[in-house]
Write an enzyme that holds these catalytic residues in place. Structure first.
Site, PDB file in Angstrom:
ATOM      1  N   HIS A 270       0.818  -1.332   0.038  1.00  0.00           N
ATOM      2  CA  HIS A 270      -0.001   0.011  -0.155  1.00  0.00           C
ATOM      3  C   HIS A 270       1.063   1.160   0.167  1.00  0.00           C
ATOM      4  O   HIS A 270       0.354   2.359  -0.386  1.00  0.00           O
ATOM      5  CB  HIS A 270      -0.892   0.008   1.414  1.00  0.00           C
ATOM      6  CG  HIS A 270      -1.774   1.075   1.268  1.00  0.00           C
ATOM      7  ND1 HIS A 270      -2.804   1.319   0.252  1.00  0.00           N
ATOM      8  CD2 HIS A 270      -1.848   2.382   2.079  1.00  0.00           C
ATOM      9  CE1 HIS A 270      -3.215   2.635   0.600  1.00  0.00           C
ATOM     10  NE2 HIS A 270      -2.862   3.094   1.491  1.00  0.00           N
ATOM     11  N   CYS A 271       2.275   1.109   0.315  1.00  0.00           N
ATOM     12  CA  CYS A 271       2.843   2.302   0.394  1.00  0.00           C
ATOM     13  C   CYS A 271       3.649   2.878  -0.596  1.00  0.00           C
ATOM     14  O   CYS A 271       3.618   3.722  -1.323  1.00  0.00           O
ATOM     15  CB  CYS A 271       3.828   2.185   1.782  1.00  0.00           C
ATOM     16  SG  CYS A 271       2.932   2.102   3.386  1.00  0.00           S
ATOM     17  N   ILE A 272       4.758   1.994  -1.119  1.00  0.00           N
ATOM     18  CA  ILE A 272       5.798   2.406  -2.163  1.00  0.00           C
ATOM     19  C   ILE A 272       5.238   2.549  -3.369  1.00  0.00           C
ATOM     20  O   ILE A 272       5.631   3.555  -4.103  1.00  0.00           O
ATOM     21  CB  ILE A 272       6.965   1.079  -2.295  1.00  0.00           C
ATOM     22  CG1 ILE A 272       7.337   0.710  -0.844  1.00  0.00           C
ATOM     23  CG2 ILE A 272       8.064   1.651  -3.048  1.00  0.00           C
ATOM     24  CD1 ILE A 272       7.918   1.885   0.365  1.00  0.00           C
ATOM     25  N   ILE A 274       2.304   4.062  -4.205  1.00  0.00           N
ATOM     26  CA  ILE A 274       1.407   4.978  -4.036  1.00  0.00           C
ATOM     27  C   ILE A 274       1.879   6.264  -3.451  1.00  0.00           C
ATOM     28  O   ILE A 274       1.879   7.339  -4.078  1.00  0.00           O
ATOM     29  CB  ILE A 274       0.344   4.454  -3.287  1.00  0.00           C
ATOM     30  CG1 ILE A 274      -0.487   3.185  -4.075  1.00  0.00           C
ATOM     31  CG2 ILE A 274      -0.862   5.561  -2.984  1.00  0.00           C
ATOM     32  CD1 ILE A 274      -1.675   2.473  -3.363  1.00  0.00           C
ATOM     33  N   ASP A 275       2.675   6.101  -2.312  1.00  0.00           N
ATOM     34  CA  ASP A 275       2.960   7.460  -1.445  1.00  0.00           C
ATOM     35  C   ASP A 275       3.795   8.445  -2.087  1.00  0.00           C
ATOM     36  O   ASP A 275       3.524   9.755  -1.917  1.00  0.00           O
ATOM     37  CB  ASP A 275       3.537   6.944  -0.124  1.00  0.00           C
ATOM     38  CG  ASP A 275       2.691   5.997   0.812  1.00  0.00           C
ATOM     39  OD1 ASP A 275       1.287   6.076   0.169  1.00  0.00           O
ATOM     40  OD2 ASP A 275       3.116   5.562   1.647  1.00  0.00           O
TER      41      ASP A 275
END
Length: 434
Positions: A270-272, A274-275
């Site tokens: 969910h992080c790399i 998208i963020d």
């Protein structure tokens, strides 16, 4: 008001409300329960809430035993947001995805905040943990909270403390991972430090919510850019007939100035993936073009196509086409040893293979049935790996290198292996490195 709330937090008499009971919220609430706090868990998913009431876990690395112990201690999961008024602290752990235009989608954060508003009262602290662009807390949450007639920093308190969960990593826990915390005011920060200081070994204060928001983005952008670099290096090394994994292992022996990152079939989680684009989007407001971030995004998002080209080339060498070939994808979680499929590049690979006419199956010991997903649909179950089953496929595509796979069994019985993770160090005529 501040002193009273800090006293309740430090004495563990405060009621903690966790909003969003997923990969971030669930470990956090268990930690608060473990330390003796009364915890209420809020979620809009009745199925999740009922599972927790029954002492069941829906996340593989969190045991049902841990859930059951929390319930026995008084943990209450609920879909009833009117109970927000009972909580002294409200910690928001909801998703922050991108929309179809690759722009920030704050709908989960804002809708959740709007659901809390009718029940907010004096003496509460609200903490946002969802990764987002600098300014979200003070531009979006602050005016909503103050619309209730509450003065933030006096009547109520507002902090941003980004989650740092690493699902499936046995070396770090919610307790041992340092926690960054920024407050809207100095008084808010004091409350935030009291909120987290009782359950986390080290809380790292920063000067503002914006500094905390950017800290989280920098952490993930650092990884995205370096993974983009090593993915590009993989393509160069492949053209030169050099094993990039051998090169990384050798470079990693340098005791200073080098941190190993590893290539793969694309970015997941969910992080790399998208963020970084949260900062890219916000930077435009300041007239800044984030070229490193966007270039890394281009490289990383192109990796599934690179892997598919490798599959096509390998099948072609065996006088077969992708169209009509039986392809078994090994691992559909976004990283090894977890059941988390968020943004998994494996699913992208499966879709691309299907579009090219392949008969696609998968095997993943952590995901027995392909789940319902908003943007992806496969009516499949995990194929048990046996010598007979492996021999039936034209190509085995190693997409996620779970430790539970029997790599010797796979090597000895597969007709063709395309390895996108560098799991096989040895050279063999039927192993193609991708």
């Amino acid at each position: 008001m501040k002193s009273s709330l800090i006293s309740k937090l430090k004495s563990k008499k405060a009621v903690i409300g966790i909003v969003g009971l997923g990969y971030v919220g669930l470990p956090l609430l268990l930690r608060y329960c473990e330390m003796g706090y009364k915890v209420i868990g809020f979620d809009i998913d009745e199925a999740k809430v009922q599972a927790l009431r029954d002492g069941q876990s829906y996340i593989e690395h969190i045991s049902a035993q841990a859930i059951g112990a929390a319930v026995k201690q008084g943990f209450e999961p609920t879909t009833d947001f009117s109970r927000v008024a009972e909580a002294d602290a409200l910690i928001l752990c909801v998703p922050t995805p991108l929309n179809k235009h690759r722009e920030p989608d704050l709908s989960f954060v804002l809708n959740t905040t709007d659901s809390l508003l009718p029940y907010l009262r004096t003496g509460q602290v609200v903490s946002l943990e969802s990764t987002t662009y600098p300014g979200t807390t003070d531009e979006e949450l602050l005016p909503r909270i103050e619309s209730r007639g509450l003065k933030v920093g006096e009547d109520a308190f507002l902090v941003f403390s980004p989650e740092r969960e690493d699902p499936g990593n046995p070396n770090f826990t919610t307790r041992t991972i340092p926690k960054v915390c920024g407050g809207h005011t100095a008084q808010c920060l004091e409350v935030g430090l009291a909120l987290y200081g009782q359950v986390i070994d080290q809380v790292v204060p920063v000067s503002s919510t914006r500094a905390a928001e950017l800290t989280k983005l920098l952490e993930n952008i650092h990884r995205a850019v370096n993974i983009g670099l090593v993915n590009e290096m993989k393509i160069v090394a492949d053209k030169m007939n050099i094993d990039i994994h051998e090169v990384i292992r050798a470079a990693a022996t340098k005791p200073f100035g080098f941190v190993p990152y590893y290539p793969g079939p694309g970015l997941g989680g969910h992080c790399i993936p998208i963020d970084p684009f949260y900062l890219t989007w916000k930077a435009r407001e300041y007239g800044v073009h984030t070229r490193f971030i966007e270039l890394a995004g281009e490289v990383n998002s192109s990796m599934p196509d690179y892997v598919i080209a490798k599959v096509a080339s390998a099948l072609n060498a065996a006088k077969k086409s992708i169209n009509g070939s039986r392809v078994l994808v090994l691992g559909i979680a976004y990283k090894k040893n977890v059941d988390d499929m968020r943004e998994s590049p494996s699913v992208v690979l499966m879709e691309k293979l299907r579009e090219l006419g392949a008969d696609v199956s998968y095997s993943d010991p952590h995901i027995p049935v392909f789940p319902k997903m908003r943007e992806h649909s496969f009516n499949l179950s995990s194929v048990p790996l046996t010598a007979s089953a492996l021999s039936q496929y034209d190509c085995i595509l190693l997409a996620t290198d779970h430790e539970k796979f029997d790599y010797t069994l796979i090597k000895d019985n597969a007709k063709l292996i395309v390895d996108s993770r560098g799991r096989y160090r040895e050279s063999a005529s039927h192993i193609v490195k991708a």
